[in-house]
Design a protein around this motif. Sequence first.
Motif, PDB file in Angstrom:
ATOM      1  N   ALA A  49      -0.326  14.224   5.016  1.00 31.15           N
ATOM      2  CA  ALA A  49      -1.299  13.200   5.395  1.00 31.15           C
ATOM      3  C   ALA A  49      -0.893  12.631   6.757  1.00 31.15           C
ATOM      4  O   ALA A  49      -1.456  12.972   7.787  1.00 31.15           O
ATOM      5  CB  ALA A  49      -1.370  12.119   4.329  1.00 31.15           C
ATOM      6  N   THR A  50       0.158  11.784   6.780  1.00 29.76           N
ATOM      7  CA  THR A  50       0.609  11.200   8.043  1.00 29.76           C
ATOM      8  C   THR A  50       1.644  12.059   8.751  1.00 29.76           C
ATOM      9  O   THR A  50       1.838  11.928   9.961  1.00 29.76           O
ATOM     10  CB  THR A  50       1.216   9.813   7.809  1.00 29.76           C
ATOM     11  OG1 THR A  50       2.425   9.952   7.045  1.00 29.76           O
ATOM     12  CG2 THR A  50       0.245   8.908   7.063  1.00 29.76           C
ATOM     13  N   GLU A  85       0.916   4.254  -0.882  1.00 24.27           N
ATOM     14  CA  GLU A  85       0.518   5.592  -0.465  1.00 24.27           C
ATOM     15  C   GLU A  85       0.442   5.746   1.057  1.00 24.27           C
ATOM     16  O   GLU A  85       0.381   6.859   1.568  1.00 24.27           O
ATOM     17  CB  GLU A  85      -0.843   5.948  -1.080  1.00 24.27           C
ATOM     18  CG  GLU A  85      -0.776   6.221  -2.577  1.00 24.27           C
ATOM     19  CD  GLU A  85       0.249   7.295  -2.920  1.00 24.27           C
ATOM     20  OE1 GLU A  85       0.193   8.386  -2.324  1.00 24.27           O
ATOM     21  OE2 GLU A  85       1.109   7.038  -3.772  1.00 24.27           O
ATOM     22  N   LEU A  86       0.451   4.623   1.778  1.00 23.03           N
ATOM     23  CA  LEU A  86       0.430   4.676   3.234  1.00 23.03           C
ATOM     24  C   LEU A  86       1.859   4.737   3.751  1.00 23.03           C
ATOM     25  O   LEU A  86       2.632   3.793   3.595  1.00 23.03           O
ATOM     26  CB  LEU A  86      -0.285   3.448   3.804  1.00 23.03           C
ATOM     27  CG  LEU A  86      -0.327   3.333   5.334  1.00 23.03           C
ATOM     28  CD1 LEU A  86      -1.023   4.538   5.952  1.00 23.03           C
ATOM     29  CD2 LEU A  86      -1.015   2.032   5.752  1.00 23.03           C
ATOM     30  N   HIS A 122      -9.196  13.232   3.503  1.00 25.71           N
ATOM     31  CA  HIS A 122      -8.956  11.880   2.987  1.00 25.71           C
ATOM     32  C   HIS A 122      -7.600  11.772   2.295  1.00 25.71           C
ATOM     33  O   HIS A 122      -6.923  10.753   2.419  1.00 25.71           O
ATOM     34  CB  HIS A 122     -10.073  11.471   2.022  1.00 25.71           C
ATOM     35  CG  HIS A 122     -11.431  11.495   2.649  1.00 25.71           C
ATOM     36  ND1 HIS A 122     -11.828  10.577   3.597  1.00 25.71           N
ATOM     37  CD2 HIS A 122     -12.480  12.345   2.490  1.00 25.71           C
ATOM     38  CE1 HIS A 122     -13.069  10.854   3.995  1.00 25.71           C
ATOM     39  NE2 HIS A 122     -13.476  11.919   3.339  1.00 25.71           N
ATOM     40  N   SER A 123      -7.213  12.804   1.539  1.00 27.63           N
ATOM     41  CA  SER A 123      -5.923  12.791   0.851  1.00 27.63           C
ATOM     42  C   SER A 123      -5.539  14.215   0.497  1.00 27.63           C
ATOM     43  O   SER A 123      -6.391  15.110   0.433  1.00 27.63           O
ATOM     44  CB  SER A 123      -5.983  11.937  -0.423  1.00 27.63           C
ATOM     45  OG  SER A 123      -6.782  12.577  -1.405  1.00 27.63           O
ATOM     46  N   VAL A 124      -4.246  14.420   0.254  1.00 29.58           N
ATOM     47  CA  VAL A 124      -3.783  15.742  -0.162  1.00 29.58           C
ATOM     48  C   VAL A 124      -4.339  16.086  -1.533  1.00 29.58           C
ATOM     49  O   VAL A 124      -4.818  17.191  -1.779  1.00 29.58           O
ATOM     50  CB  VAL A 124      -2.235  15.789  -0.180  1.00 29.58           C
ATOM     51  CG1 VAL A 124      -1.741  17.107  -0.791  1.00 29.58           C
ATOM     52  CG2 VAL A 124      -1.677  15.607   1.221  1.00 29.58           C
ATOM     53  N   GLY A 125      -4.306  15.123  -2.449  1.00 31.37           N
ATOM     54  CA  GLY A 125      -4.711  15.373  -3.827  1.00 31.37           C
ATOM     55  C   GLY A 125      -6.136  15.857  -4.000  1.00 31.37           C
ATOM     56  O   GLY A 125      -6.429  16.613  -4.937  1.00 31.37           O
ATOM     57  N   GLU A 126      -7.036  15.448  -3.113  1.00 26.96           N
ATOM     58  CA  GLU A 126      -8.432  15.861  -3.253  1.00 26.96           C
ATOM     59  C   GLU A 126      -8.614  17.355  -3.027  1.00 26.96           C
ATOM     60  O   GLU A 126      -9.664  17.912  -3.342  1.00 26.96           O
ATOM     61  CB  GLU A 126      -9.305  15.079  -2.270  1.00 26.96           C
ATOM     62  CG  GLU A 126      -9.113  15.477  -0.812  1.00 26.96           C
ATOM     63  CD  GLU A 126      -9.987  14.695   0.152  1.00 26.96           C
ATOM     64  OE1 GLU A 126     -10.805  13.898  -0.323  1.00 26.96           O
ATOM     65  OE2 GLU A 126      -9.829  14.899   1.373  1.00 26.96           O
ATOM     66  N   GLN A 158       0.869  -1.184   0.000  1.00 25.74           N
ATOM     67  CA  GLN A 158       0.000   0.000   0.000  1.00 25.74           C
ATOM     68  C   GLN A 158       0.904   1.231   0.000  1.00 25.74           C
ATOM     69  O   GLN A 158       1.073   1.914   1.008  1.00 25.74           O
ATOM     70  CB  GLN A 158      -0.927  -0.004   1.219  1.00 25.74           C
ATOM     71  CG  GLN A 158      -2.054   1.011   1.134  1.00 25.74           C
ATOM     72  CD  GLN A 158      -2.996   0.907   2.317  1.00 25.74           C
ATOM     73  OE1 GLN A 158      -2.955  -0.049   3.089  1.00 25.74           O
ATOM     74  NE2 GLN A 158      -3.878   1.892   2.462  1.00 25.74           N
TER      75      GLN A 158
END
Length: 234
Positions: free
Chosen positions: A150-151, A67-68, A202-206, A65
Motif C-alpha cells: 500500500a504505502t 492500517e495507515l 484502495h487496499s491489498v485485501g480487496e 488509524q
Amino acid sequence: MERPFTNRQEAGRLLAARLCGYAGRRDVVVLALPRGGVPVAFEVARALRVALDVLPVCKLGVPWQAELAMGALSSNGAQYVDSAIVRETGVSEAQLQDALALARIELGRREARYRPIRDHDGRDERDECDGRAPLAVAGRVAIVVDDGMATGASLKAAALALASLGPARIVAALPVAPAGAPARLAGAVDECVCVRTPHAFHSVGENYLDFEQVSDETVRALLDAANDSAADAR
C-alpha cells in the motif's frame, strides 16, 4: 477489472512466473515479510528452487488509524519513517517513539517464534534468545516478497535492512501494488516486480478472495517445509 486472486498461494504462483529468470540460481534467496508474505514467498521459492527465509519487519501504524503506515522497523534495527504522514496526521514525537518501542518488542517475539533451533533428537526448541541463523545475503540476489503493497513502508525498511548486509541486488516482488509502486520504491530497491498495478487501488485485501490473517503456526510450518525441501535438494 481483473478478478481477485483466489488466495496468497495463487498469487505466489503467478508472481513466480514473473521471476522465472532467477530460477535455479545458487546466488538467489527469497525473503518473506511476515506474516502475510510467507505463503506467497513459499510458492515463489518452491517454483524458483531457491532458499526461503523471513525478514521480520513491523509496520508503524498511526495510533488512531492502525492500517495507515507511518513507517516500519526491521529486525536488524533499520527503520523507515514517512515524515510526511507523521506531519499530516499530527503524530507527536512521543507517540512515534512509543510506536517504535512496541515494534522492537514485536520484532523480538517474531525472531524467537520464526527461528527454531533443533536439539540432538531433531525436536524443535523455541528458545526466547536463540534460533536458526538468517540466510546469508552478502553478494546474493535478495528477492523480498510480501502479499501486496500500500504505502511501501515495510518494503523500504526491509530494503534498508538488507542494504547493510551487502546483497548484490534487491528485488521487491509483489502480487499487487498501486500503479506508482516502482516510483515509491526507487532508490530503495534495484528492481520492482509486480503482477498487478491497478490504477484504482484502495487496499491489498480487496485484491484477494481469501485474505485471512496468517498465523505464526502457518509461518513456522511453511518455513520448516521449505527448509526440509532445501535439505533434500542438497
